[in-house]
Design an enzyme around this catalytic site. Structure first.
Site, PDB file in Angstrom:
ATOM      1  N   GLU A 168       0.806  -1.227   0.000  1.00 15.05           N
ATOM      2  CA  GLU A 168       0.000   0.000   0.000  1.00 15.05           C
ATOM      3  C   GLU A 168       0.843   1.284   0.000  1.00 15.05           C
ATOM      4  O   GLU A 168       0.357   2.365   0.284  1.00 15.05           O
ATOM      5  CB  GLU A 168      -0.984  -0.004   1.187  1.00 15.05           C
ATOM      6  CG  GLU A 168      -2.400  -0.391   0.805  1.00 15.05           C
ATOM      7  CD  GLU A 168      -2.586  -1.839   0.341  1.00 15.05           C
ATOM      8  OE1 GLU A 168      -1.661  -2.678   0.513  1.00 15.05           O
ATOM      9  OE2 GLU A 168      -3.646  -2.127  -0.241  1.00 15.05           O
ATOM     10  N   TYR A 170       3.427   2.021   2.001  1.00 11.04           N
ATOM     11  CA  TYR A 170       4.001   2.414   3.296  1.00 11.04           C
ATOM     12  C   TYR A 170       5.515   2.150   3.308  1.00 11.04           C
ATOM     13  O   TYR A 170       6.097   1.729   2.305  1.00 11.04           O
ATOM     14  CB  TYR A 170       3.288   1.668   4.430  1.00 11.04           C
ATOM     15  CG  TYR A 170       1.848   2.122   4.631  1.00 11.04           C
ATOM     16  CD1 TYR A 170       1.560   3.448   4.965  1.00 11.04           C
ATOM     17  CD2 TYR A 170       0.777   1.238   4.478  1.00 11.04           C
ATOM     18  CE1 TYR A 170       0.240   3.869   5.142  1.00 11.04           C
ATOM     19  CE2 TYR A 170      -0.538   1.668   4.656  1.00 11.04           C
ATOM     20  CZ  TYR A 170      -0.799   2.980   4.989  1.00 11.04           C
ATOM     21  OH  TYR A 170      -2.094   3.400   5.172  1.00 11.04           O
ATOM     22  N   ARG A 218       2.538  -8.771   4.320  1.00 12.40           N
ATOM     23  CA  ARG A 218       1.620  -8.264   3.277  1.00 12.40           C
ATOM     24  C   ARG A 218       2.451  -7.642   2.179  1.00 12.40           C
ATOM     25  O   ARG A 218       3.137  -6.638   2.374  1.00 12.40           O
ATOM     26  CB  ARG A 218       0.640  -7.261   3.891  1.00 12.40           C
ATOM     27  CG  ARG A 218      -0.362  -6.747   2.891  1.00 12.40           C
ATOM     28  CD  ARG A 218      -1.774  -6.771   3.445  1.00 12.40           C
ATOM     29  NE  ARG A 218      -2.672  -6.070   2.549  1.00 12.40           N
ATOM     30  CZ  ARG A 218      -3.492  -5.118   2.932  1.00 12.40           C
ATOM     31  NH1 ARG A 218      -3.548  -4.759   4.197  1.00 12.40           N
ATOM     32  NH2 ARG A 218      -4.280  -4.531   2.064  1.00 12.40           N
ATOM     33  N   HIS A 256      -1.430   3.818  -1.892  1.00 12.67           N
ATOM     34  CA  HIS A 256      -2.502   4.785  -1.622  1.00 12.67           C
ATOM     35  C   HIS A 256      -2.487   5.935  -2.621  1.00 12.67           C
ATOM     36  O   HIS A 256      -3.514   6.547  -2.879  1.00 12.67           O
ATOM     37  CB  HIS A 256      -2.401   5.327  -0.195  1.00 12.67           C
ATOM     38  CG  HIS A 256      -2.886   4.350   0.835  1.00 12.67           C
ATOM     39  ND1 HIS A 256      -4.047   3.618   0.684  1.00 12.67           N
ATOM     40  CD2 HIS A 256      -2.371   3.967   2.026  1.00 12.67           C
ATOM     41  CE1 HIS A 256      -4.220   2.838   1.737  1.00 12.67           C
ATOM     42  NE2 HIS A 256      -3.215   3.025   2.564  1.00 12.67           N
ATOM     43  N   GLN A 343     -18.256   5.073   3.048  1.00  6.26           N
ATOM     44  CA  GLN A 343     -18.825   6.265   3.678  1.00  6.26           C
ATOM     45  C   GLN A 343     -18.653   6.329   5.188  1.00  6.26           C
ATOM     46  O   GLN A 343     -18.403   7.389   5.735  1.00  6.26           O
ATOM     47  CB  GLN A 343     -20.309   6.373   3.329  1.00  6.26           C
ATOM     48  CG  GLN A 343     -20.554   7.027   1.999  1.00  6.26           C
ATOM     49  CD  GLN A 343     -22.031   7.137   1.693  1.00  6.26           C
ATOM     50  OE1 GLN A 343     -22.561   6.398   0.880  1.00  6.26           O
ATOM     51  NE2 GLN A 343     -22.715   8.042   2.372  1.00  6.26           N
TER      52      GLN A 343
END
Ligand code: NAP
Ligand code: SF4
Length: 675
Positions: A168, A170, A218, A256, A343
């Site tokens: 992701e 990081y 991961r 991201h 949301q």
């Protein structure tokens, strides 16, 4: 059919040698926000509910190994004896329910929202205002040691394992690619050097915890950024991580900062399972796949097709903690579905609010929102079968009340039935189906096609008004004179003919939906290959990072649309924090002209005349669609109150501004919990 044969792959145990998992479900890491509030009863209740619901292996939200690596200042970590004692309450609660839980260790690197943040090189990310400090050799050693210390503390706190967050975008991911690692020492340059940090972290963490402890790594299987890893590099890393002591390899999809959606509702279900499949056989440890798997049927087929050994689902366990048990009991239709809207989960996380779930307001509120059985049942009338009314009826009936649900329409769902027409919002079908099955299971009396008047409600102990909204009439000169102006309801519900050139008045959530509906042919969300082509995603085996060198390649728009608003700001600015950019990008790809700062002068036979910055312009259009927001429909509530009746008004009938299903469902659930 016995239940175990419905999902034989999903429900099969997984032997890890020193321990075994009861099935193939992994609850993926999600930040809850409860740890930072130090509400450890709530953390324990949240995770133990998922353990009770049958999850095979839970992974916690990311815990910082040190203050510079926290996603934001004050991000929770495992630093002190007191922290260990608090985490012990969580692991004990999970174990008491027969579950297993691993703690994720997350060092955000340059994504950390802090002046302290560190990275392999001092290159700022496009999604953070903070430039990181480049680590020196001693700094790198400290980071590695902090991962190992965090793993050892997790073991002391009773966790069954840790997950080392390597994807992701990081910190670990930042070491892996030249995009963010421009070092020329032992930690940069060749791929062997760039992956050294990841491998050292795994080795040292393994050394710190001994052999009988789950260590998940991961891995970023597909970076979806320019200059991302090649497939050969990803495989080389996977093998090195296995050799360094990982027990399980989990899949990460996209950084991201990627400009490609990876988890939003418009991403096809299991869109990235094929990426994990390519790794099968390359290593001998179990591999987990991830992203947009939200139903046991999808999870089962992903496993049956050999894409992975386990399936990670994160948001689906917010939506329904009992996902696994319901699947195992042959009650998949009773699973509250995650509609991938973000949301109440990620949009909350990124605005500093507590995580919850649009479909399940109890998520992360297990200790303060209780649907306790009632001691004396009341008769409850709920008028309006949109999300607010449906949730009220289901929760009230679940608590033991005698509920009657009315709607003038002949179907349940209210505005959700319009949302489900929009390409990319197909998950709303599942939501309406779930509401429908929950209403049936709760034994609610349903009266559809009924125009409720005050007398209809005589004799009920409690009256809940969830009559929703009526569209706002913007009263633009000429709108009724030429037969060319319709409302969004005419378009989405009644499917009236719409011309080739369209002006959409109002650029809120519904204006965007209508523009997408009018410019898109067959929904790409229902065709993984087409969706990938639209966003320029390829296989990481053919293109570095899995991005096509040719970029996005969407189908031609089916209409020419202009989307208008009066506010001078960029249209779509107020859409969801984590999803608004996807809607804006989608409309851009469809050539939609988006215009803020318009004053509507007149609708003519040729289109709509506006002024902008003092200039008049005719926007030629065959059809003008009004999406100018909503007004509460309080007519029945007002009539009842005038007749001296006490009513509860909820959902859009209460507040129309920013009408949305999240608030409606939450308000319905909270009211029903108190009736
Ligand atoms: P909205 O977000 O409030 O947007 C209303 C739009 O109408 C704005 O762009 C506003 O912009 C314009 N407007 C307001 N008063 C006007 C007037 N008198 N004349 C002309 N234009 C006017 O409402 P919405 O688009 O109806 O969406 C409501 C909410 O529903 C969204 O926020 C979202 O949460 C949810 N949603 C629902 C669905 C669904 O299918 N039910 C779909 C998507 C989103 P200006 O005032 O700048 O002109
Ligand atoms: Fe899924 Fe939406 Fe709930 Fe998040 S808020 S878990 S995306 S349904």
């Amino acid at each position: 059919m016995t239940h175990s044969t419905t999902y034989p792959h999903l429900l099969a145990p997984l032997d890890l040698g020193f321990t075994s998992l009861r099935n193939r479900t992994l609850m993926g890491s999600m930040h809850t926000g409860l740890e930072e509030r130090k509400d450890w009863d709530a953390v324990a209740a949240f995770y133990s509910a998922r353990a009770k619901g049958g999850v095979g292996l839970i992974v916690t939200g990311g815990m910082a190994p040190n203050s510079e690596g926290g996603v934001f200042p004050g991000a929770a970590g495992l630093y002190t004896d007191e922290d260990i004692a608090n985490h012990r309450r969580v692991t004990d609660a999970v174990h008491a329910e027969g579950g297993k839980i691993a703690m994720q260790i997350l060092n955000a690197g340059r994504y950390a929202y802090s002046h302290e943040c560190v990275a392999p090189s001092a290159i700022k990310s496009p999604i953070s205002p903070f430039a990181p400090k480049a680590l020196d050799a001693a700094g790198i050693e400290k980071q590695i040691a902090d991962y190992a210390t965090a793993a050892a503390r997790a073991q002391q706190a009773g966790y069954d394992g840790v997950e080392i967050m390597g994807s992701e975008g990081y910190l670990i991911n930042q070491f892996l690619v030249t995009h963010t690692n421009q070092r020329d020492d032992a930690w940069g340059g060749s791929y062997e050097n760039r992956m050294r940090f990841a491998v050292e972290v795994v080795k040292r963490a393994r050394a710190a915890v001994g052999p009988d402890f789950i260590l998940i790594y991961r891995i970023s299987m597909i970076d979806l950024i320019p200059n991302g890893s090649t497939w050969d590099e990803v495989v080389m890393l996977a093998k090195a991580v296995e050799a360094a002591g990982a027990t399980i390899l989990n899949t990460g999809i996209g950084w991201h900062e990627a400009r490609v959606p990876t988890i939003a509702t418009s991403v096809p279900r299991a869109a990235f399972a094929s990426v994990t499949k390519a790794m099968m056989g390359e290593v001998s440890i179990p591999i987990v796949t991830s992203n947009r798997i939200n139903h046991p049927d999808v999870a089962e087929s992903v496993l049956a097709e050999g894409c992975a050994d386990m399936v990670s689902m994160a948001r689906p366990f917010l939506a329904d903690p009992d996902f696994v048990n319901k699947a195992a009991a042959g009650k998949a239709d009773e699973i509250a579905p995650c509609i991938a809207c973000n949301q109440a989960c990620l949009d909350h996380t990124f605005s500093g609010k507590l995580t919850s779930c649009l479909v399940n307001p109890r998520a992360c509120h297990e200790t303060n929102l209780d649907y306790a059985p009632v001691t004396s049942a009341k008769s409850v009338a709920v008028v309006g079968a949109g999300p607010a009314g449906l949730m009220t009826a289901i929760v009230a009936a679940g608590r033991g009340h005698d509920v009657t649900l009315f709607d003038r329409s002949d179907r349940l769902g209210g505005q959700l039935n319009m949302a489900r027409q929009v390409p990319g919002k197909e998950e709303f079908h599942g939501l309406v189906d779930w509401f429908t099955s929950a209403v049936a299971h709760a034994g609610i009396t349903v009266r559809l096609g009924v125009e409720v008047i005050t007398e209809t409600l005589d004799g009920f102990d409690e009256i809940v008004i969830a009559t929703g909204v009526v569209p706002r009439d913007p009263q633009i000169a000429g709108q009724d004179a030429h037969g060319n102006t319709v409302s969004y309801i005419d378009v989405l519900r009644d499917k009236v003919d719409v011309g080739k050139r369209v002006a959409v008045i109002g650029a809120g959530g519904i204006g965007f939906d209508v523009a997408e509906f009018l410019t898109t042919g067959d929904s790409p969300t229902l065709d993984i290959a087409e969706w990938k082509q639209e966003w320029g995603i390829t296989d990481p085996q053919t293109d570095r990072g899995g991005l096509s060198p040719d970029g996005p390649n969407p189908d031609a728009p089916t209409r020419e649309v202009t989307l208008l608003q009066r506010k001078a700001e960029k249209p779509g600015k107020r859409l969801g924090k984590t999803t608004g950019w996807i809607h804006r990008a989608t409309l851009q790809m469809k050539g939609v002209r988006m215009l803020g700062g318009a004053t509507y002068e007149e609708i003519t036979a040729e289109g709509i005349v506006i002024t902008k910055n003092g200039e008049r312009e005719l926007i030629e259009a065959d059809t003008i669609v009004l999406c100018a927001g909503q007004l509460s429909d309080r007519s029945l509530a007002d009539a009842l109150e005038a007749a001296g009746r006490t009513v509860h008004v909820i959902g859009g009938a209460d507040v129309a501004a920013e009408l949305d299903a999240k608030r409606a469902i939450d308000q319905g659930a909270r009211l029903a919990a108190t009736l």
